[in-house]
Write an enzyme that holds these catalytic residues in place. Structure first.
Site, short mmCIF file in Angstrom:
data_model
loop_
_atom_site.label_atom_id
_atom_site.label_comp_id
_atom_site.label_asym_id
_atom_site.label_seq_id
_atom_site.Cartn_x
_atom_site.Cartn_y
_atom_site.Cartn_z
N GLN A 108 0.84 -1.19 0.00
CA GLN A 108 0.00 0.00 0.00
C GLN A 108 0.88 1.25 0.00
O GLN A 108 0.39 2.35 -0.23
CB GLN A 108 -0.89 0.03 1.25
CG GLN A 108 -1.97 -1.03 1.28
CD GLN A 108 -2.72 -1.07 2.61
OE1 GLN A 108 -2.73 -2.10 3.26
NE2 GLN A 108 -3.34 0.03 3.01
N GLU A 134 0.32 -1.68 4.65
CA GLU A 134 0.69 -0.26 4.74
C GLU A 134 2.17 -0.16 5.11
O GLU A 134 2.91 0.62 4.54
CB GLU A 134 -0.19 0.46 5.77
CG GLU A 134 0.09 1.96 5.83
CD GLU A 134 -0.86 2.75 6.72
OE1 GLU A 134 -1.99 2.31 6.96
OE2 GLU A 134 -0.45 3.83 7.19
N ARG A 136 -5.01 7.38 17.03
CA ARG A 136 -6.37 7.34 16.46
C ARG A 136 -7.36 6.73 17.45
O ARG A 136 -8.54 7.08 17.45
CB ARG A 136 -6.41 6.63 15.11
CG ARG A 136 -7.69 6.91 14.35
CD ARG A 136 -7.71 6.32 12.95
NE ARG A 136 -7.17 7.19 11.92
CZ ARG A 136 -7.88 8.13 11.28
NH1 ARG A 136 -9.15 8.32 11.56
NH2 ARG A 136 -7.32 8.86 10.35
N GLU A 191 -12.89 2.83 5.52
CA GLU A 191 -12.80 2.27 6.87
C GLU A 191 -14.06 2.38 7.73
O GLU A 191 -14.38 1.45 8.47
CB GLU A 191 -11.64 2.92 7.62
CG GLU A 191 -10.28 2.61 7.02
CD GLU A 191 -9.20 3.45 7.66
OE1 GLU A 191 -9.12 4.66 7.36
OE2 GLU A 191 -8.44 2.91 8.47
#
Ligand code: MTE
Ligand code: LUZ
Ligand code: MOS
Length: 750
Positions: A191, A226, A304, A705
């Site tokens: 990614q 990622e 997050r 997401e």
């Protein structure tokens, strides 16, 4: 609209890294990894392996020309373990041979002598021992300590959510070729192509311009690629660089499961204070994140969790603390939602426990505390175009919540062992990378002189449909048929300094960049047309492949205007960069405006539980979701469906299990259960109307997401069914709610 990639996929015609034609002399890698969770490497013996049939090299830490360091945020992770190992599955050597089998056979001849060191697998144990990957973070709003005394109810508890395996269909892999400039070209299933390029440059000690990373497409990433696609690509590049031959590695499924990190498991303490009316006055929470043996993306994921610790609610007094705990498990990594789901699970748990104590329905508390326009999040940002209440109320009315409840109550009185439960799950998810600098992308567009269009961006197609969305945006911008447009592979030589395709921002960032690049070319075409038609540029437009003057069609077609421009020596190529405006975050104050906007929605989830056998089925999920003005409704619907099912899997089915030595036991699809089509509930999706998003391309909203978090509602729907079976039992908040856990919850005597 149809998703044209899917036609190729079902025919088996799409090319993934493993399908690319290999060049003569291609060698195959095998990763030799640690069999203990923590220890010193006393001796690493590769002599026998080197003598093995067909072996070309056995690379270890000693063979690395640059830094043996792959850490992205914090430099704390080696490509190949040097003197210490920190988890079972940590790469120690890279064996390269004529074919896969020979490489594997040779690896079996490697022997390592370890001195074992004590290992820790639990986040709270690590916390007790002061083992952290990064410093703790605290978000505060108001002051909780001043408020507890004013609350009519103060409830405390513990909530835990489990890890989750990404299970992308295409396992990790890469193919690297030496280039004539002493560099490498790498085909990677990543990614983050720039991340691969950068780490490769660091490890090989060659500049980034000698490293070209190309990503054809991914057979799924879900965050698992990622950061964690990098080591495999770099190992191939290292070997290709040393041996001057192409080197390929595709991880076998079981080794992928063993060596790569998962979603972070969390354990959390909560304390919630409410007024008698059900207003949440204070919320205090501590998150213990199990980060594994290296930081990877854990600090950003931890952050997050804090950003989403109050989900879709306004709470005036909040203190949220988060610890990233270091354990001897594979480094946990990004997974759809990126710590957000873990944070939201805890506030929903707190609301449920409060509802139980207060003797009311959890939805009463939810409804009284939903975010309104202008409400402040604990990190300072205020809501704008807030649809929390609209979605919630619409979901309840549209899907007949009241009637459903009475049907369920009736069902539950009529059935002794089979019980049903329902739950409303609101979601509010912030869109942007929380590291502001990452919110940038660029695009390179060529219009060829036959009128066909080539688009390169930083976006990686991983099944989420970003290529189709960008095609649609470019087609709309140019005013041509989408069949004229080809989206190229993602390539670091064509598009440089990219952020990974992540944070649900792929279509937003790269869409905006593509629109900007299109506009540059269109402006030039308008000038050409204006000259030709003796008009001014600003009355020219291109619609349905025809040049218009003051909205009147002319006889200049798309092909004709391209021809005219070409013969007038006007450039038909453009590059553009986009960065999200007006966002910032001050980590010293833990305040700012990190998100361009939020995505809202609400789901109604019903579940049925067999309270004799412990088996459950999530029957239906009905959602009102805010897509903005959807660019591609078919894809967006698919994203919501997929996200929901993945979320329910995380909450109810998928269980990552390690034994007491830290070895993954759920290392095959026979022991790690994932949702399939029979597991999937009936899903109904309502697109919230009249909610254009001023901050998205063509007023759309990111979708990748947020829907996963509707799945959290499945846990509470099942829990509600259990409560109707055993109204006097206390149920915990430990996910996943597997069949075994359901039985234990109903019958265990502790
Ligand atoms: N959908 C499919 N089919 N495959 C994937 O790997 N990844 C998810 C989501 N949807 C994924 C997916 C994750 S984790 C993210 S961040 C977004 O897609 C990324 O794509 P976008 O930014 O273009 O939405
Ligand atoms: N990756 C990242 C992400 O680096 N930063 C983020 O904020 C993020 N959010 C979601 C998913 N991946
Ligand atoms: Mo998604 S977790 O941002 O790759």
């Amino acid at each position: 609209m149809k998703s044209y990639d899917s036609i190729q996929h079902v025919k088996g015609a799409s090319k993934f890294v493993d399908d690319l034609p290999i060049t003569e002399g291609t060698l195959y890698g095998y990763v030799y990894y640690s069999s203990i969770a923590h220890g010193e490497i006393i001796d690493l013996d590769i002599k026998e392996a080197l003598k093995s049939d067909g072996v070309k090299a056995v690379l270890t830490a000693d063979d690395i020309p640059g830094q043996n360091q792959i850490g992205g945020i914090i430099p704390d992770e080696e490509l190949l373990a040097d003197s210490q190992v920190h988890y079972i599955g940590q790469p120690i050597a890279f064996v390269v041979a004529e074919n896969k089998i020979k490489a594997h056979k040779a690896a079996q001849k490697i022997s390592v002598e370890y001195k074992k060191l004590p290992a820790v697998f639990d986040a709270r144990d690590a916390f007790e021992n002061g083992m952290f990957l990064s410093p703790p973070r605290v978000f505060t709003l108001g002051s909780v300590d001043d408020i507890w005394a004013e609350c009519d109810f103060v409830i405390e508890g513990i909530a835990e959510s489990g890890a989750q395996e990404h299970l992308y269909l295409e396992t990790q892999g890469a193919f690297a070729l030496p280039t004539e400039s002493g560099g490498v070209k790498i085909y990677s299933s990543t990614q983050g192509p720039t991340q691969v390029q950068k780490i490769c440059s660091r490890v090989l000690n060659i500049p980034m311009n000698r490293i070209e990373v190309d990503v054809p497409r991914l057979g799924g990433g879900f965050g698992g690629k990622e950061d964690q696609a990098t080591p495999w690509a770099v190992m191939c590049a290292l070997a290709a660089h040393k041996l001057k031959l192409p080197v390929k590695l595709i991880l076998p499924r079981q080794e992928d499961l063993r060596m790569t990190g998962k979603r972070h498991k969390y354990s959390s303490d909560f304390k919630i204070g409410l007024s008698a009316e059900g207003k949440i006055l204070a919320y205090e929470v501590s998150f213990y994140q199990n980060g594994g043996a290296a930081a990877d993306l854990s600090p950003a994921i931890l952050e997050r969790t804090l950003f989403h610790c109050t989900n879709s609610y306004y709470i005036p007094n909040v203190k949220a603390t988060a610890y990233s705990c270091k354990t001897n498990l594979p480094p946990a990594t990004a997974f759809r939602g990126f710590g957000g789901p873990q944070g939201m699970f805890v506030i929903e748990s707190a609301i449920n426990k409060a509802a139980e104590v207060m003797g009311i329905d959890a939805s009463e508390i939810q409804r009284k505390n939903l975010l309104c326009e202008g409400d402040q999040f604990p990190f300072g940002q205020k809501t704008e175009n807030c649809h929390a209440i609209t979605c919630y109320d619409l979901a309840k009315s549209k899907f007949q919540y009241k009637e459903e409840i009475s049907k369920i109550n009736q069902f539950n009185t009529q059935n002794k062992f089979i019980k049903k439960g329902i739950y409303t799950m609101p979601v509010c998810f912030g869109i942007s990378f929380t590291s502001t600098f990452m919110n940038q992308a660029s695009a390179l567009i060529h219009v060829f002189n036959d009128g066909s269009i080539s688009v390169s961006t930083a976006a990686v197609e991983m099944g989420q449909g970003v290529n189709a969305k960008i095609t649609e945006m470019v087609a709309r911008e140019f005013g041509v048929e989408s069949s004229r447009i080809k989206i190229e592979t993602t390539n670091t030589t064509r598009v440089a300094n990219t952020s990974p395709t992540a944070a649900s921002k792929g279509a937003d960032l790269n869409g905006f960049a593509s629109i900007s690049a299109s506009k540059i070319i269109i402006e030039r075409l308008k000038k050409v047309a204006a000259d030709e038609l003796k008009a001014t540029s600003d009355c020219i437009s291109i619609k349905n492949e025809i040049v218009h003057v003051s909205n009147q069609p002319t006889d200049i077609t798309w092909n004709k205007i391209i021809q005219l421009a070409f013969f007038k020596r006007v450039s038909l190529s453009a590059q553009a960069h986009h960065s999200t405006p007006d966002i910032y975050f001050d980590k010293t104050k833990e305040k700012g405006k990190p998100f361009a906007y939020h995505v809202y929605g609400s789901a109604l989830i019903t579940a049925i539980v067999d309270c004799l056998r412990g088996t459950c089925k999530v029957e239906s999920v009905k959602v009102v979701h805010d897509f903005g003005e959807s660019i591609y409704p078919l894809i967006d619907k698919g994203q919501v469906e997929g996200g929901i099912v993945q979320g329910i899997g995380w909450m109810t089915l998928e269980e990552v299990v390690y034994d007491e030595s830290g070895k993954l036991i759920s290392d095959a699809l026979s022991t790690y259960k994932v949702p399939d089509i029979n597991f999937s509930p009936e899903i109904e999706i309502h697109f919230l109307e009249n909610s254009p998003n001023p901050y998205g391309p063509f007023k759309s909203k990111a979708v990748g997401e947020p829907p996963l978090m509707y799945g959290i509602g499945a846990f509470f729907a099942i829990r509600n069914a259990l409560k109707s079976f055993s109204p006097n039992r206390e149920f915990n908040f430990i996910a996943p709610m597997t069949n075994e856990r359901v039985l234990m919850a109903l019958y265990s005597e502790e």
